[in-house]
Design an enzyme around this catalytic site. Structure first.
Site, PDB file in Angstrom:
ATOM      1  N   ASP A  10     -38.044-129.270  46.640  1.00  0.00           N
ATOM      2  CA  ASP A  10     -36.558-129.016  47.511  1.00  0.00           C
ATOM      3  C   ASP A  10     -36.427-127.715  47.623  1.00  0.00           C
ATOM      4  O   ASP A  10     -35.507-127.049  47.006  1.00  0.00           O
ATOM      5  CB  ASP A  10     -35.340-129.739  46.702  1.00  0.00           C
ATOM      6  N   LYS A  32     -43.404-134.226  46.492  1.00  0.00           N
ATOM      7  CA  LYS A  32     -42.482-134.708  47.578  1.00  0.00           C
ATOM      8  C   LYS A  32     -41.810-133.888  48.580  1.00  0.00           C
ATOM      9  O   LYS A  32     -41.345-132.796  47.904  1.00  0.00           O
ATOM     10  CB  LYS A  32     -41.288-135.649  46.715  1.00  0.00           C
ATOM     11  N   ASP A  59     -40.813-137.853  52.049  1.00  0.00           N
ATOM     12  CA  ASP A  59     -39.340-138.574  51.979  1.00  0.00           C
ATOM     13  C   ASP A  59     -38.175-138.165  53.024  1.00  0.00           C
ATOM     14  O   ASP A  59     -37.349-137.529  53.223  1.00  0.00           O
ATOM     15  CB  ASP A  59     -38.751-137.926  50.600  1.00  0.00           C
ATOM     16  N   LYS A  61     -36.726-140.948  54.758  1.00  0.00           N
ATOM     17  CA  LYS A  61     -35.794-141.915  54.789  1.00  0.00           C
ATOM     18  C   LYS A  61     -35.426-142.283  56.268  1.00  0.00           C
ATOM     19  O   LYS A  61     -34.099-142.416  56.620  1.00  0.00           O
ATOM     20  CB  LYS A  61     -34.411-141.521  54.073  1.00  0.00           C
ATOM     21  N   LEU A  62     -36.192-142.812  57.106  1.00  0.00           N
ATOM     22  CA  LEU A  62     -36.152-143.420  58.425  1.00  0.00           C
ATOM     23  C   LEU A  62     -34.946-144.467  58.505  1.00  0.00           C
ATOM     24  O   LEU A  62     -35.168-145.474  57.624  1.00  0.00           O
ATOM     25  CB  LEU A  62     -37.313-143.811  58.963  1.00  0.00           C
ATOM     26  N   ASP A  64     -33.288-146.538  62.001  1.00  0.00           N
ATOM     27  CA  ASP A  64     -33.264-146.578  63.535  1.00  0.00           C
ATOM     28  C   ASP A  64     -33.691-147.818  64.042  1.00  0.00           C
ATOM     29  O   ASP A  64     -33.897-148.731  63.309  1.00  0.00           O
ATOM     30  CB  ASP A  64     -34.037-145.384  64.329  1.00  0.00           C
ATOM     31  N   THR A 119     -27.975-143.326  45.210  1.00  0.00           N
ATOM     32  CA  THR A 119     -27.472-143.166  43.778  1.00  0.00           C
ATOM     33  C   THR A 119     -26.061-142.307  44.244  1.00  0.00           C
ATOM     34  O   THR A 119     -25.242-142.455  43.229  1.00  0.00           O
ATOM     35  CB  THR A 119     -28.337-142.584  42.713  1.00  0.00           C
ATOM     36  N   ARG A 181     -34.525-136.546  33.379  1.00  0.00           N
ATOM     37  CA  ARG A 181     -34.082-135.217  32.529  1.00  0.00           C
ATOM     38  C   ARG A 181     -34.759-135.090  31.540  1.00  0.00           C
ATOM     39  O   ARG A 181     -34.673-136.179  30.906  1.00  0.00           O
ATOM     40  CB  ARG A 181     -32.435-134.872  32.533  1.00  0.00           C
ATOM     41  N   GLN A 190     -26.872-135.007  38.680  1.00  0.00           N
ATOM     42  CA  GLN A 190     -27.268-136.320  38.510  1.00  0.00           C
ATOM     43  C   GLN A 190     -26.252-137.047  37.593  1.00  0.00           C
ATOM     44  O   GLN A 190     -26.056-136.330  36.586  1.00  0.00           O
ATOM     45  CB  GLN A 190     -28.736-136.408  38.074  1.00  0.00           C
ATOM     46  N   ARG A 211     -35.505-130.191  39.666  1.00  0.00           N
ATOM     47  CA  ARG A 211     -35.054-129.139  38.923  1.00  0.00           C
ATOM     48  C   ARG A 211     -35.533-128.773  37.522  1.00  0.00           C
ATOM     49  O   ARG A 211     -35.840-127.669  37.182  1.00  0.00           O
ATOM     50  CB  ARG A 211     -33.450-128.620  39.144  1.00  0.00           C
TER      51      ARG A 211
HETATM   52  O1  C5P Z   1     -33.925-131.695  41.047  1.00  0.00           O
HETATM   53  P1  C5P Z   1     -33.839-133.525  40.645  1.00  0.00           P
HETATM   54  O2  C5P Z   1     -34.597-133.842  39.627  1.00  0.00           O
HETATM   55  O3  C5P Z   1     -32.409-133.849  40.561  1.00  0.00           O
HETATM   56  O4  C5P Z   1     -34.404-133.997  42.062  1.00  0.00           O
HETATM   57  C1  C5P Z   1     -34.378-135.363  42.561  1.00  0.00           C
HETATM   58  C2  C5P Z   1     -34.876-135.640  43.702  1.00  0.00           C
HETATM   59  O5  C5P Z   1     -34.944-136.842  43.961  1.00  0.00           O
HETATM   60  C3  C5P Z   1     -34.053-134.919  44.872  1.00  0.00           C
HETATM   61  O6  C5P Z   1     -35.181-134.435  45.991  1.00  0.00           O
HETATM   62  C4  C5P Z   1     -33.292-135.839  45.147  1.00  0.00           C
HETATM   63  O7  C5P Z   1     -32.787-135.911  46.881  1.00  0.00           O
HETATM   64  C5  C5P Z   1     -34.062-136.997  45.274  1.00  0.00           C
HETATM   65  N1  C5P Z   1     -33.204-138.424  45.126  1.00  0.00           N
HETATM   66  C6  C5P Z   1     -32.348-138.613  44.103  1.00  0.00           C
HETATM   67  N2  C5P Z   1     -31.702-139.943  44.050  1.00  0.00           N
HETATM   68  C7  C5P Z   1     -31.814-141.030  44.896  1.00  0.00           C
HETATM   69  C8  C5P Z   1     -32.958-140.577  46.024  1.00  0.00           C
HETATM   70  C9  C5P Z   1     -33.546-139.443  46.022  1.00  0.00           C
HETATM   71  O8  C5P Z   1     -31.921-137.748  43.394  1.00  0.00           O
HETATM   72  N3  C5P Z   1     -31.174-141.919  45.131  1.00  0.00           N
END
Ligand code: C5P
Length: 232
Positions: A10, A32, A59, A61-62, A64, A119, A181, A190, A211
């Site tokens: 990211d 990703k 990633d 996420k299409l 349409d 989520t 984590r 999160q 992160r």
């Molecule tokens: O930094 P972190 O570990 O929270 O990153 C989680 C990654 O997973 C981010 O790219 C976030 O957009 C993605 N993601 C998420 N929850 C979802 C779908 C995707 O955290 N339900």
């Protein structure tokens, strides 16, 4: 297919991604690429990271109409991504069309994964704004079944849902799980988190970690720790 750790890149641009990857030395983790990086750098970012030896989960996420998704997927398939995704919400017809578009003339294709409910969507919000008046886990399992019926390979879900998805759709239906984590790390934004070790016990096939690795003082050590807790 074995378990693996996917690092969520990211970052706002290619320079930041390459700075980060340099800190990993000769390691070539699964990466990703999300909307931010893809829209900033364009499709070549996928080809460049592939050329450096990484597997790539695109990633985007299409969601349409089926015809548009079919044609877009046929563009994405030629970028060399190993995994792409869409919203299960787009219906079974859309998911089938996506699969058609993604399949190359020789029958090979990247893995196709469905997002069930984000989520960030609470049960209360689903009811109030989307008029879906069912328990969230039931909606997630239903969308997972739809994805499987359409021929997809798996879903993005919480590690806490991975066991349920495998019970419903079988052991080989993949669960790609963010929300990870370290036991002694920052949770950040999160909400429902698990450690890599717990995600393994819960049956996740791939964990998506951002992160805890990208913002670590020593990203290489953080990646190795994830691998040793989740894969080894
Ligand atoms: O930094 P972190 O570990 O929270 O990153 C989680 C990654 O997973 C981010 O790219 C976030 O957009 C993605 N993601 C998420 N929850 C979802 C779908 C995707 O955290 N339900």
């Amino acid at each position: 297919m074995g378990r693996d750790v996917i690092i969520a890149c990211d970052f706002p641009g290619k320079r930041e991604v390459l700075d980060f990857l340099n800190k990993l030395g000769r390691r070539r983790p699964y990466l990703k690429i999300g909307m931010e990086l893809f829209y900033a750098e364009g499709p070549q970012i996928v080809q460049e990271l592939k050329a450096r030896g990484h597997s790539v989960f695109l990633d985007l996420k299409l969601c349409d109409i089926p015809n548009t998704v079919r044609k877009t997927m046929s563009v994405l398939r030629d970028l060399g991504a190993d995994m792409v995704n869409l919203h299960a919400f787009g219906t079974i017809d859309m998911m089938k069309a996506a699969l058609e578009g993604l399949t190359r003339p020789d029958g090979t294709r990247p893995l196709l994964i469905a997002v069930t409910q984000l989520t960030s969507t609470s049960e209360e919000r689903m009811k109030r704004e989307l008029l879906i008046d069912l328990p969230l886990p039931e909606v997630v399992m239903h969308y997972a079944k739809n994805a499987q019926q359409a021929g997809l390979d798996g879903v993005v879900c919480s590690p806490l849902e991975a066991g349920g998805v495998h019970n419903t759709c079988g052991a080989s239906f993949l669960t790609i799980t963010p929300g990870v984590r370290f036991s002694d790390g920052d949770v950040g934004d999160q909400v429902r988190v698990t450690t890599p070790e717990k995600a393994k016990l819960l049956g996740s096939d791939y964990i998506v970690v951002g992160r805890p690795i990208t913002a670590a003082n020593d990203p290489a050590a953080a990646y190795e720790r994830c691998m040793s807790e989740f894969v080894d």
